[in-house]
Design an enzyme around this catalytic site. Structure first.
Site, short mmCIF file in Angstrom:
data_model
loop_
_atom_site.label_atom_id
_atom_site.label_comp_id
_atom_site.label_asym_id
_atom_site.label_seq_id
_atom_site.Cartn_x
_atom_site.Cartn_y
_atom_site.Cartn_z
N SER A 40 38.90 38.13 22.25
CA SER A 40 39.11 37.35 21.17
C SER A 40 39.42 35.72 21.33
CB SER A 40 40.14 37.91 20.34
OG SER A 40 40.61 36.96 19.11
N ALA A 51 48.46 29.41 41.01
CA ALA A 51 48.61 29.55 42.52
C ALA A 51 48.40 31.18 42.70
CB ALA A 51 50.01 29.28 42.64
N LYS A 79 46.11 26.40 49.55
CA LYS A 79 47.45 26.60 49.60
C LYS A 79 48.13 27.35 50.63
CE LYS A 79 50.80 29.39 47.13
NZ LYS A 79 51.41 30.38 45.91
N THR A 345 52.75 36.35 42.15
CA THR A 345 52.02 37.59 42.85
C THR A 345 51.20 38.07 41.41
OG1 THR A 345 54.28 38.05 41.96
CG2 THR A 345 53.80 38.21 44.28
N ILE A 347 48.28 37.48 39.93
CA ILE A 347 46.94 37.66 40.29
C ILE A 347 46.74 38.56 40.99
CG2 ILE A 347 44.86 36.56 40.90
CD1 ILE A 347 45.85 34.22 39.15
C1 LIG Z 1 54.48 30.73 32.91
C2 LIG Z 1 53.68 31.81 33.85
C3 LIG Z 1 53.07 31.31 34.94
C4 LIG Z 1 52.28 32.11 35.75
N1 LIG Z 1 51.85 31.35 36.94
C5 LIG Z 1 51.09 32.50 37.74
C6 LIG Z 1 50.42 31.98 38.99
O1 LIG Z 1 50.96 30.76 39.40
N2 LIG Z 1 50.01 32.72 39.76
C7 LIG Z 1 49.46 33.92 39.21
O2 LIG Z 1 49.06 35.03 40.13
N3 LIG Z 1 49.92 34.50 38.20
C8 LIG Z 1 50.54 33.55 37.41
N4 LIG Z 1 51.01 33.92 35.97
C9 LIG Z 1 50.52 35.31 35.62
C10 LIG Z 1 49.04 35.02 35.03
O3 LIG Z 1 48.92 34.04 33.99
C11 LIG Z 1 48.57 36.00 34.43
O4 LIG Z 1 48.64 37.46 35.51
C12 LIG Z 1 46.93 36.22 34.44
O5 LIG Z 1 46.72 35.11 33.66
C13 LIG Z 1 46.58 37.37 33.49
O6 LIG Z 1 46.57 37.48 32.27
P1 LIG Z 1 45.72 38.51 31.34
O7 LIG Z 1 44.65 38.42 31.57
O8 LIG Z 1 46.60 39.67 31.75
O9 LIG Z 1 46.55 38.22 30.15
P2 LIG Z 1 45.80 36.88 28.88
O10 LIG Z 1 45.38 35.82 29.73
O11 LIG Z 1 46.84 36.71 27.84
O12 LIG Z 1 44.52 37.54 28.08
C14 LIG Z 1 44.57 38.45 27.39
C15 LIG Z 1 43.27 38.70 26.44
O13 LIG Z 1 43.25 39.92 25.73
C16 LIG Z 1 42.44 39.43 24.50
N5 LIG Z 1 43.15 39.92 23.55
C17 LIG Z 1 44.41 40.22 23.05
N6 LIG Z 1 44.44 40.85 21.75
C18 LIG Z 1 43.28 41.03 21.59
C19 LIG Z 1 42.66 41.80 20.47
N7 LIG Z 1 43.60 42.32 19.40
N8 LIG Z 1 41.43 42.17 20.24
C20 LIG Z 1 40.63 41.39 21.51
N9 LIG Z 1 41.04 40.86 22.41
C21 LIG Z 1 42.50 40.57 22.52
C22 LIG Z 1 42.59 37.91 24.66
O14 LIG Z 1 42.07 37.17 23.80
C23 LIG Z 1 42.76 37.55 25.94
O15 LIG Z 1 41.29 37.38 26.34
C24 LIG Z 1 51.86 33.07 35.36
C25 LIG Z 1 52.23 33.64 34.06
C26 LIG Z 1 53.18 33.02 33.28
C27 LIG Z 1 53.60 33.27 31.86
#
Ligand SMILES: Cc1cc2nc3c(=O)[nH]c(=O)nc-3n(C[C@H](O)[C@H](O)[C@H](O)COP(=O)(O)OP(=O)(O)OC[C@H]3O[C@@H](n4cnc5c(N)ncnc54)[C@H](O)[C@@H]3O)c2cc1C
Length: 502
Positions: A40, A51, A79, A345, A347
């Site tokens: 979305s 990182a 890194k 950790t 990713i």
């Molecule tokens: C402060 C912080 C720092 C971080 N730093 C690191 C780092 O240095 N190294 C590392 O490995 N990880 C890090 N992470 C973790 C990393 O950001 C996440 O593990 C990674 O980005 C994966 O996110 P995700 O894809 O699970 O979720 P998100 O990026 O939140 O993606 C969620 C997806 O679901 C979709 N979605 C949600 N609800 C709906 C719906 N109802 N309908 C359709 N689509 C929907 C959204 O549109 C989006 O595309 C960090 C996290 C935080 C909070």
């Protein structure tokens, strides 16, 4: 031969987790399975996560990605580890470097010889035997598999990159004949009568998407795994007390450091991640000890360059989903849990979750034996990373703020207590099963944060003093020379993977 093979996989979410899942599942499963990915634009992605740790390089091999091409597309840099400042005491600094330290000799690890040496010379520096650290200190980098024709291991590295661009890069590599992307918002999750498996998701547009297996990559909200299946969440906030972050990018500064920096602050810590076009920064903090305004001010007061916008707040609860796989739904990424970014950790946990899913790939029944095994292995992986992270907070002599006093005094999980007792009493570290962090990782954090072993392995005394001196001097010399032979990190990036070059 599967009785009812899975033919339709639905991934909800197009963040790092969603696109990693799509790319890796498509590559592994081929055209036998159709993948639908729903994301979305209105909701967007969390957008931090810059990182990584060295295991990410396996993805390149598996997907046939050229490393330089990927780094060009994602503004990436190299890194060598994480520099941790002010954790043990204010003024302390050490690198948790990815490479080996020294060389094992006979039956015992290198650090036992170093502990013996340190009794004679308390100034003896463990990191003088770490190639990654020596290169990092001089901001140098090269791809070096080993040190010349010696048995010493070479450089071990990971990446810093723009996580949003990384997701897009993986998206471009997905064959549209296998992965179909749909932009839209999931507004309903429908369960099958009888067994409660997910049958379909309905989008705001009215479209219904059916599937055999659902991968929940919807981020913190856990739309499927929690919203529909109520898998439950186990909070670890009593051990990992930070629950908020403020993130802001700033202008790139020189030199281009080949490591992540983590600096402890009054109620948490601040990261610095150098990319080609900018530097990523963030403050991770405990809301019980610091307000949002103070956090934003602290973050902005400690930047290496001009901020490129306003600090962006994020909230989280450290912990894990009680069951990352429930019925026909597997949660990955933030939907599966979050343990804060101190050792980068998250990713990696996405990557290992996908590998585990592929190793246990089910048929449409999703045999509970497979599901339980997946959840058991996932729990082990999360808990062992959790314990490693807790160590960073617990092993402190800081008493300058209520936050650090709370960390120093907290109870810790039994596995970590056992590890600390072994190291304190005997200088011993044992990697348990397939836990992510190796002996050398634990060693660096324990020594870096002033945990003093009372003894070392008795076999380290078998070497004569002159032999020990020779052994240590040789390694220091070889490591120093190898580091000095490497180019500057910025030069290496410019020569091999400058963003915008083709
Ligand atoms: C402060 C912080 C720092 C971080 N730093 C690191 C780092 O240095 N190294 C590392 O490995 N990880 C890090 N992470 C973790 C990393 O950001 C996440 O593990 C990674 O980005 C994966 O996110 P995700 O894809 O699970 O979720 P998100 O990026 O939140 O993606 C969620 C997806 O679901 C979709 N979605 C949600 N609800 C709906 C719906 N109802 N309908 C359709 N689509 C929907 C959204 O549109 C989006 O595309 C960090 C996290 C935080 C909070």
């Amino acid at each position: 031969m599967q009785a009812q093979p899975i033919q339709r996989v639905v991934i909800v979410g197009g963040g790092t987790a969603g696109w990693m899942a799509a790319a890796l599942l498509a590559r592994a499963l081929g055209k036998a399975v159709r993948i639908r990915l729903v994301e979305s634009d209105e909701i967007g992605i969390v957008g931090v996560g810059e990182a990584t740790i060295p295991q990410i390089r396996h993805i390149n091999t598996f997907l046939g990605i050229d490393e330089d091409d990927m780094l060009r597309a994602t503004q990436g840099t190299f890194k060598l580890g994480v520099q941790l400042n002010d954790f043990g005491r204010l003024g302390d600094s050490y690198l948790h470097a990815f490479s080996d330290i020294g060389l094992p000799l006979g039956l015992i690890g290198f650090h036992h010889y170093w502990l013996r040496e340190r009794r004679r010379d308390p100034a003896s520096d463990l990191w003088a035997y770490s190639l990654n650290t020596q290169a990092a200190n001089e901001h140098r980098f090269a791809r070096m598999e080993k040190v010349g024709d010696t048995p010493l291991g070479g450089i071990k590295y990971a990446y810093h990159f723009d996580a949003g661009l990384y997701g897009q890069y993986l998206r471009k590599r997905c064959d549209p004949a296998v992965v179909q992307r749909t932009e839209g918002k999931v507004v309903e999750v429908r369960l099958r009568e009888g067994d409660g498996f997910i049958e379909s998701v309905r989008l705001a547009s009215g479209e219904t998407i059916e599937g055999d297996l659902f991968v929940d990559c919807s981020g913190f909200r856990g739309l499927l795994i929690e919203g529909a299946l109520h898998a439950g969440y186990e909070s670890w906030q009593h051990w990992l007390p930070c629950d908020r972050a403020m993130a802001v990018a700033c202008a790139r500064s020189e030199p281009l450091w080949p490591y992540t920096r983590a600096t402890a602050r009054a109620a948490g810590w601040q990261w610095r991640v150098p990319l080609q076009h900018r530097t990523g920064n963030g403050l991770v903090y405990a809301s019980a000890h610091m307000g949002d305004d103070e956090a934003a001010a602290t973050l902005l007061a400690h930047l290496d360059g001009e901020p490129l916008g306003e600090p962006r707040p994020l909230r989280f609860t450290t912990g894990m989903r009680r069951k990352a796989w429930q019925r026909n739904c597997v949660a990955l990424g933030l939907a599966a849990g979050f343990m804060e970014p101190l050792e980068s950790t998250s990713i990696h946990l996405i990557q290992s979750g996908i590998s585990r899913l592929l190793a246990m790939f089910p048929d449409r029944q999703c045999d509970p034996v497979l599901v339980d095994e997946y959840n058991r292995q996932t729990r082990f992986e999360y808990e062992s990373i959790r314990d490693f992270l807790i160590l960073h907070y617990k092993a402190t002599e800081r008493d300058d703020t209520p936050f650090w006093r709370q960390c120093a005094a907290m109870d810790i999980p039994p596995g970590l207590a056992r590890k600390l007792a072994l190291f304190r009493g005997h200088g011993q570290i044992f990697r348990e099963r397939e836990e992510l962090f190796t002996e050398v990782a634990w060693l660096q954090v324990m020594i870096g944060q002033r945990i003093e072993p009372q003894a070392y392995h008795p076999l380290a005394d078998a070497l004569g003093t002159a032999q020990l001196d020779g052994f240590l001097t040789d390694i220091r010399t070889l490591v120093g020379r190898a580091a000095a032979s490497m180019p500057d990190h910025a030069r290496f990036v410019a020569d091999h993977c400058r963003a915008g070059d083709s």
